[in-house]
Every structure is written in C-alpha cells, then in structure tokens.
Design a protein around this motif. Sequence first.
Motif, mmCIF file in Angstrom:
data_model
loop_
_atom_site.group_PDB
_atom_site.id
_atom_site.type_symbol
_atom_site.label_atom_id
_atom_site.label_comp_id
_atom_site.label_asym_id
_atom_site.label_seq_id
_atom_site.Cartn_x
_atom_site.Cartn_y
_atom_site.Cartn_z
ATOM 1 N N VAL A 37 55.438 47.243 3.935
ATOM 2 C CA VAL A 37 56.319 47.881 3.776
ATOM 3 C C VAL A 37 56.141 48.320 2.294
ATOM 4 O O VAL A 37 56.233 47.483 1.539
ATOM 5 N N GLY A 38 55.978 49.678 2.003
ATOM 6 C CA GLY A 38 55.604 50.079 0.852
ATOM 7 C C GLY A 38 56.694 50.540 -0.104
ATOM 8 O O GLY A 38 57.961 50.643 0.407
ATOM 9 N N PRO A 39 56.569 50.928 -1.469
ATOM 10 C CA PRO A 39 57.586 51.284 -2.383
ATOM 11 C C PRO A 39 58.205 52.701 -2.171
ATOM 12 O O PRO A 39 57.653 53.622 -1.560
ATOM 13 N N CYS A 40 59.263 52.996 -2.774
ATOM 14 C CA CYS A 40 59.939 54.430 -3.003
ATOM 15 C C CYS A 40 60.243 54.587 -4.353
ATOM 16 O O CYS A 40 59.529 53.560 -5.315
ATOM 17 N N PHE A 41 61.127 55.487 -4.815
ATOM 18 C CA PHE A 41 61.115 55.753 -6.330
ATOM 19 C C PHE A 41 62.613 54.726 -6.731
ATOM 20 O O PHE A 41 62.895 55.104 -7.672
ATOM 21 N N GLY A 42 63.325 54.342 -5.695
ATOM 22 C CA GLY A 42 64.453 53.291 -5.998
ATOM 23 C C GLY A 42 63.883 52.008 -6.028
ATOM 24 O O GLY A 42 62.836 51.466 -6.107
ATOM 25 N N PHE A 43 64.971 51.246 -5.328
ATOM 26 C CA PHE A 43 64.808 49.769 -5.092
ATOM 27 C C PHE A 43 64.519 49.423 -3.574
ATOM 28 O O PHE A 43 65.095 48.403 -3.054
ATOM 29 N N CYS A 44 63.553 50.040 -3.011
ATOM 30 C CA CYS A 44 63.397 49.747 -1.621
ATOM 31 C C CYS A 44 62.567 48.290 -1.534
ATOM 32 O O CYS A 44 61.783 48.202 -2.630
ATOM 33 N N LEU A 45 62.668 47.732 -0.399
ATOM 34 C CA LEU A 45 61.799 46.351 -0.341
ATOM 35 C C LEU A 45 60.394 46.788 -0.220
ATOM 36 O O LEU A 45 59.862 47.902 0.207
ATOM 37 N N VAL A 46 59.652 45.891 -0.870
ATOM 38 C CA VAL A 46 58.150 46.110 -0.733
ATOM 39 C C VAL A 46 57.816 44.620 -0.408
ATOM 40 O O VAL A 46 58.030 43.636 -1.016
ATOM 41 N N GLU A 56 52.246 32.357 14.386
ATOM 42 C CA GLU A 56 52.455 32.278 12.906
ATOM 43 C C GLU A 56 52.802 33.376 12.427
ATOM 44 O O GLU A 56 52.304 34.468 12.523
ATOM 45 N N VAL A 57 53.808 33.486 11.463
ATOM 46 C CA VAL A 57 54.157 34.421 10.616
ATOM 47 C C VAL A 57 54.217 34.262 9.165
ATOM 48 O O VAL A 57 54.557 33.111 8.893
ATOM 49 N N VAL A 58 53.540 35.192 8.543
ATOM 50 C CA VAL A 58 53.285 34.957 7.113
ATOM 51 C C VAL A 58 54.073 36.143 6.488
ATOM 52 O O VAL A 58 53.850 37.284 6.513
ATOM 53 N N PHE A 59 55.055 35.987 5.460
ATOM 54 C CA PHE A 59 55.795 36.876 4.810
ATOM 55 C C PHE A 59 55.443 36.639 3.513
ATOM 56 O O PHE A 59 55.460 35.634 2.717
ATOM 57 N N ASP A 60 55.096 37.757 2.716
ATOM 58 C CA ASP A 60 54.784 37.670 1.128
ATOM 59 C C ASP A 60 55.463 38.949 0.589
ATOM 60 O O ASP A 60 55.352 40.317 0.795
ATOM 61 N N ASP A 61 56.223 38.711 -0.483
ATOM 62 C CA ASP A 61 57.106 39.586 -1.134
ATOM 63 C C ASP A 61 56.214 40.096 -2.279
ATOM 64 O O ASP A 61 55.324 39.826 -2.823
ATOM 65 N N ALA A 62 56.641 41.517 -2.545
ATOM 66 C CA ALA A 62 55.977 42.161 -3.884
ATOM 67 C C ALA A 62 57.188 42.611 -4.864
ATOM 68 O O ALA A 62 57.227 42.303 -5.929
ATOM 69 N N ARG A 63 58.476 43.096 -4.187
ATOM 70 C CA ARG A 63 59.289 43.544 -4.996
ATOM 71 C C ARG A 63 60.541 43.787 -4.101
ATOM 72 O O ARG A 63 60.715 44.099 -2.996
ATOM 73 N N HIS A 64 61.861 43.388 -4.751
ATOM 74 C CA HIS A 64 63.115 43.631 -4.301
ATOM 75 C C HIS A 64 63.603 42.878 -3.176
ATOM 76 O O HIS A 64 64.140 43.320 -2.276
ATOM 77 N N THR A 65 63.054 41.786 -2.856
ATOM 78 C CA THR A 65 63.294 41.101 -1.687
ATOM 79 C C THR A 65 64.031 39.784 -1.947
ATOM 80 O O THR A 65 63.869 39.258 -2.973
ATOM 81 N N ALA A 66 64.872 39.016 -0.950
ATOM 82 C CA ALA A 66 65.440 38.015 -1.473
ATOM 83 C C ALA A 66 64.770 36.782 -1.450
ATOM 84 O O ALA A 66 64.898 35.945 -2.394
ATOM 85 N N ALA A 67 63.444 36.640 -0.867
ATOM 86 C CA ALA A 67 62.777 35.460 -0.974
ATOM 87 C C ALA A 67 61.475 35.990 -1.781
ATOM 88 O O ALA A 67 60.840 37.151 -1.658
#
Length: 168
Positions: A37-46, A56-67
């Motif tokens: 999930v990629g960025p926008c010009f605001g505070f979108c999840l990345v 197996e599920v692997v989640f890795d945040d980049a920006r603006h996520t709770a985890a």
Amino acid sequence: MIRRLLLAMSAVLAGCAGNLPAPHSATRTAETITVSVGPCFGFCLVYTVSMAANGEVVFDDARHTAALGERRRKIDAAVYRAIAAELARFRPRAEEQREVACRVKVCDQASYDVTWTGAAGARHVIHAAGGCRDGEGAALEAVLRTLPKRLGIAEWAQQRTYPGTSRG
C-alpha cells in the motif's frame, strides 16, 4: 524380444516422468501474494503485507500505521485460498508487470502493488491507483480493502500519525 523392448521403454518413460514440471495449479498454491500500500500526499497508510499458502502473514509498516516494524501471524489456509481466488482475475498471465485500468478516480489516494511470487521466483505484478471508481480498478480495490480484516491485521493497519513523521 518384444517383451524386453516394451520393458526397457517403460523404464525409460518412468525415469522421465520424475522430471516433468508440476502442473500449473500446483505451482500456484506455492505462491506468496504481497500487497504494498503506497503513499499519497497526506497521511495515508504505507505498509506491505505478504500472505503464503501455508497461512503465514507478514506485515511490515513503512509510515502512518498503528503497528511499527514487522509483525507475523497465521491465518487459516482456506482464507489464503479464498483471497487468492478473488485476486486471480487480476493476476497477469505471464511473468510481467501491468497497470490496472482506471478512468475515473479520486485524486491523492494510496496506490497498490500486488505481487504474486512463485516457488521458483517468477513474479507477476500489477499496479493500481487507489480511489478508482470504475471498472477493473474499482473491483480490485474492493477486494484489497477487505484484506486487513480478513488477514487479522486491521489493528496494525490503523492510521496513526506520529510527531515528526512527514506526510506522503
């Protein structure tokens, strides 16, 4: 004599059978599906989430996520199969990258990259603009928006803005 010839041919053919590639459907079950999930010009999840046929599920945040950071969990393999089936209509037939069609969209939305990676490393990639309001893009986004809940990552993928974190 004919009996010996048939026996020899059977042995040769049996030896070759072990070298045949797996059927196409079998290779698909070994695929990993990754959604970025990629960025926008605001505070979108990345973030990026990968799911494998074994659940197996692997989640890795980049920006603006709770985890923050990498998180792992298991889902039922049936959930993976259901998601894979829903995404199958968007999967490129050949090892390629393609853009998902979208004529009408809301601007400044997150974008999506979906990558199917086979056991041998073959990659099939689509890119889609978020906020699509028509056709294939809208249908794809409808599936992608269900993933956080279905994969059990909804709490991790909630929007959070931290002090000092830039937009976009």
